[in-house]
Design an enzyme around this catalytic site. Structure first.
Site, short mmCIF file in Angstrom:
data_model
loop_
_atom_site.label_atom_id
_atom_site.label_comp_id
_atom_site.label_asym_id
_atom_site.label_seq_id
_atom_site.Cartn_x
_atom_site.Cartn_y
_atom_site.Cartn_z
N CYS A 99 -85.93 15.81 12.27
CA CYS A 99 -86.03 17.16 12.83
C CYS A 99 -86.44 18.61 12.94
O CYS A 99 -86.55 19.33 13.19
CB CYS A 99 -84.28 17.43 12.43
SG CYS A 99 -83.74 16.22 10.81
N GLU A 151 -86.76 21.53 21.97
CA GLU A 151 -87.03 20.08 20.78
C GLU A 151 -87.44 18.97 21.92
O GLU A 151 -86.27 18.79 22.48
CB GLU A 151 -86.08 19.71 19.85
CG GLU A 151 -86.10 18.86 19.32
CD GLU A 151 -85.11 18.88 18.04
OE1 GLU A 151 -84.19 18.42 18.66
OE2 GLU A 151 -84.98 18.06 16.77
N GLU A 168 -75.79 19.37 10.81
CA GLU A 168 -77.06 18.96 10.60
C GLU A 168 -77.81 18.61 12.06
O GLU A 168 -77.52 18.22 12.53
CB GLU A 168 -77.03 17.88 9.60
CG GLU A 168 -76.91 17.81 8.26
CD GLU A 168 -77.61 19.39 8.00
OE1 GLU A 168 -78.84 19.43 8.18
OE2 GLU A 168 -77.35 19.78 6.45
P1 NAD Z 1 -77.12 13.40 19.90
O1 NAD Z 1 -76.50 14.96 19.83
O2 NAD Z 1 -77.15 12.47 21.38
O3 NAD Z 1 -75.99 11.96 18.63
C1 NAD Z 1 -75.87 11.76 17.39
C2 NAD Z 1 -74.92 10.88 18.17
O4 NAD Z 1 -73.59 11.20 18.32
C3 NAD Z 1 -74.88 9.05 18.03
O5 NAD Z 1 -74.46 8.24 16.87
C4 NAD Z 1 -74.23 10.09 19.08
O6 NAD Z 1 -73.00 8.50 19.37
C5 NAD Z 1 -73.07 10.89 18.77
N1 NAD Z 1 -72.49 11.28 19.74
C6 NAD Z 1 -72.67 11.42 20.82
N2 NAD Z 1 -72.12 12.12 22.00
C7 NAD Z 1 -70.84 12.23 20.73
C8 NAD Z 1 -69.27 13.28 21.19
N3 NAD Z 1 -69.09 13.49 22.14
N4 NAD Z 1 -68.39 12.53 20.04
C9 NAD Z 1 -68.46 12.04 19.64
N5 NAD Z 1 -70.16 11.92 18.76
C10 NAD Z 1 -71.11 12.05 20.01
O7 NAD Z 1 -78.96 12.97 19.03
P2 NAD Z 1 -79.71 12.37 19.07
O8 NAD Z 1 -80.81 12.76 20.55
O9 NAD Z 1 -79.48 10.80 19.06
O10 NAD Z 1 -80.42 12.63 17.83
C11 NAD Z 1 -81.85 12.99 18.39
C12 NAD Z 1 -80.86 15.00 17.63
O11 NAD Z 1 -80.20 14.67 16.13
C13 NAD Z 1 -82.37 15.77 17.02
O12 NAD Z 1 -82.03 16.78 18.20
C14 NAD Z 1 -82.72 15.53 16.21
O13 NAD Z 1 -83.57 17.10 15.90
C15 NAD Z 1 -81.28 16.06 15.48
N6 NAD Z 1 -81.22 15.29 14.46
C16 NAD Z 1 -80.98 16.77 12.80
C17 NAD Z 1 -81.50 15.95 11.38
C18 NAD Z 1 -80.62 16.98 10.59
O14 NAD Z 1 -80.70 16.81 8.82
N7 NAD Z 1 -80.71 18.73 10.58
C19 NAD Z 1 -81.64 14.79 11.02
C20 NAD Z 1 -81.27 13.75 12.38
C21 NAD Z 1 -81.51 14.18 13.41
#
Ligand code: NAD
Length: 484
Positions: free
Chosen positions: A288, A388, A254
């Site tokens: 998102c 984004e 997602e």
């Molecule tokens: P991010 O990808 O930086 O982090 C998301 C999660 O992934 C965090 O828990 C982080 O600790 C973890 N993570 C980071 N590196 C990792 C790795 N190497 N291995 C495993 N896990 C890891 O995203 P963010 O900036 O925290 O969140 C914002 C993003 O999330 C935006 O792009 C937003 O659109 C998206 N989002 C999507 C939805 C949806 O339903 N499509 C909902 C909410 C947010």
């Protein structure tokens, strides 16, 4: 400001039904985005903690599957009940941790309760099929749980995101190891604790906190985890999907969005301006599916922008606990990112029609506050229209014809959501059919309902959360062929 519950100074992992110190004894800090103050210390988990959590989840899986499906449903309903009972405490902590206005946090806790309630009803209705393949055989299918599922969640809706993938995984009979975002761990930990209070066997819902590159990576790589779900950015999503592919483990993704919101000349412009404002400012733009590319037909551009600005002027920005329209963004890092995009937009030649600045009056000076920002005269090739931003920033893009609107809307690597405003019902459905997005909103930009499937086209993701559809992503299908 009513303080409802004390914030602990130190939070440990929640594993096997209890609070567990990190094996390495290390902790990291998290901050209150409204004030910049230290909020607490959180266990800095790594592969060793994840190992313990997976072992616990494997045992929890056995206990959970001894229950009948309807009994599992009853536990999920009890979780929903307790979430409602503790709504004020949870909402208060969610607001402190994320910067969400209190009423938004209350709504989020209620949404989490709805996920559990909905999935509580689904638990004993996960059906197989009888397939007429032969007169000499009985051929039927069953949907079985994977075992231990690994959940990586982001910071923009901690308790809703935990409930969204957590409730469906549990309804399908799986057990969970969840890694919340390092910025916002509190309510995910408390949700896991509340689940045990509701009768979930210990070990079925485990939470390991920590950084993505440490705890997150360990969850993704652990051989005991048989299904992954990741909500976050495209960049990290691609990385974890490649890791999942190496282990041949299914993964739901997602991811992000840059969703178009199209205003046609025949729209109710007042309603469209209200809806357009809400979608880009809600949760300080950290949603998102927010409609951040606002496509407006040229002949109504001026009157629409005037209305939009009137709406944006009503937005009150403030400390989350004072329940403003919007609070701060989640972190200094996110604030820097948004300000950087605002200056990119100006350099690209877009014009700021409203906002654009960090809010630094004495009340807000230490928090991460930014004005809602409206850019006009944007073209779809500018970075502020393609990337984004994840903040309260909208880019207004003009168009002439319906065909051009559809072309611009679909000219994006994302495809999470799309909205359109028109009083011509034929146009509404004609355009909706052509939009490349997982959800399309007509004359109201709102991703309502835990019942309605949600997920992305193109780089916005793989799989669907919410609704009955999501059960497919958390079960594996077995076909049984019996000679009769
Ligand atoms: P991010 O990808 O930086 O982090 C998301 C999660 O992934 C965090 O828990 C982080 O600790 C973890 N993570 C980071 N590196 C990792 C790795 N190497 N291995 C495993 N896990 C890891 O995203 P963010 O900036 O925290 O969140 C914002 C993003 O999330 C935006 O792009 C937003 O659109 C998206 N989002 C999507 C939805 C949806 O339903 N499509 C909902 C909410 C947010």
């Amino acid at each position: 400001m009513n303080q409802v519950i004390d914030v602990k100074e130190k939070y440990n992992h929640f594993i096997d039904g209890k609070w567990v110190e990190p094996i390495n004894k290390e902790y990291f800090e998290a901050y209150n985005p409204s004030t910049g103050d230290l909020l607490g210390l959180f266990a800095r988990g790594d592969a060793e903690d994840v190992e313990v959590a997976v072992k616990s989840a494997e045992e929890g899986f056995q206990a959970w599957n001894k229950k009948k499906p309807y009994e599992r449903g009853q536990v999920l309903n009890k979780i929903a009940h307790l979430l409602r009972e503790k709504k004020e405490d949870l909402a208060y902590l969610e607001s402190l941790d994320t910067g969400k206005p209190l009423s938004v946090s209350r709504f989020d806790v209620e949404t989490c309760a709805r996920y559990f309630e909905y999935m509580g009803g689904v638990a004993d209705k996960i059906l197989g099929e009888v397939i007429p393949a032969s007169n000499e055989h009985l051929v039927y299918t069953e949907r079985e749980p994977y075992g231990v599922t690994g959940h990586i969640v982001p910071w923009n809706g901690p308790i809703t995101m935990a409930g969204r993938s957590g409730a469906v995984a549990l309804a399908a009979g799986n057990s969970i190891v969840m890694k919340p975002a390092e910025q916002t761990c509190i309510t995910t930990l408390l949700l896991a604790e509340l689940c045990i209070e509701a009768g979930l066997p210990k070990g079925v819902f485990n939470v390991v906190t920590g950084y993505g590159s440490e705890a997150g990576e360990a969850v993704v790589n652990h051989p005991g985890i048989r299904k992954l779900t990741f909500t976050g950015s495209v960049k990290t999503g691609v990385h974890v999907a490649m890791k999942a592919a190496e282990r041949v483990v299914p993964i739901s993704l997602e991811l992000g969005g840059k969703s178009p919101n199209i205003v046609f000349e025949d729209a109710d412009l007042d309603a469209a301006a209200k809806g357009a404002m809400k979608t880009f400012v809600m949760n300080s733009g950290q949603i998102c599916c927010a409609g951040t590319r606002l496509l407006v037909q040229k002949n109504v551009m001026d009157s629409f922008v005037e209305r939009l600005i009137e709406e944006v002027q009503t937005v009150r920005v403030g400390n989350a606990l004072e329940d403003p329209t919007i609070g701060p963004v989640v972190s200094q890092e996110q604030l820097d990112r948004i300000q950087n995009y605002i200056s990119i937009g100006e350099k690209e030649g877009a014009e700021i029609a409203y906002g654009g600045k960090r809010l630094e009056d004495c009340q807000l000076a230490n928090g991460y506050f930014v004005e809602p920002t409206v850019f006009k005269n944007v073209t779809n090739s500018m970075r502020i229209a393609r990337e984004e931003i994840f903040g309260p920033v909208v880019s207004i893009i003009p168009f002439d014809t319906e065909e051009e609107a559809v072309e611009i809307a679909n000219d994006s690597e994302y495809g999470l959501a799309a909205g359109l405003w028109s009083q011509n019902i034929h146009r509404c459905h004609r355009v909706a059919k052509q939009l490349q997005a997982g959800q399309v909103y007509l004359n109201d930009y709102q991703p309502i309902g835990v019942e309605a499937p949600f997920g992305g086209y193109k780089k916005s993701g793989i799989g669907r959360e919410k609704g009955l559809e999501s059960i497919h992503d958390y079960t594996q299908l077995k076909t049984i062929i019996s000679k009769i």
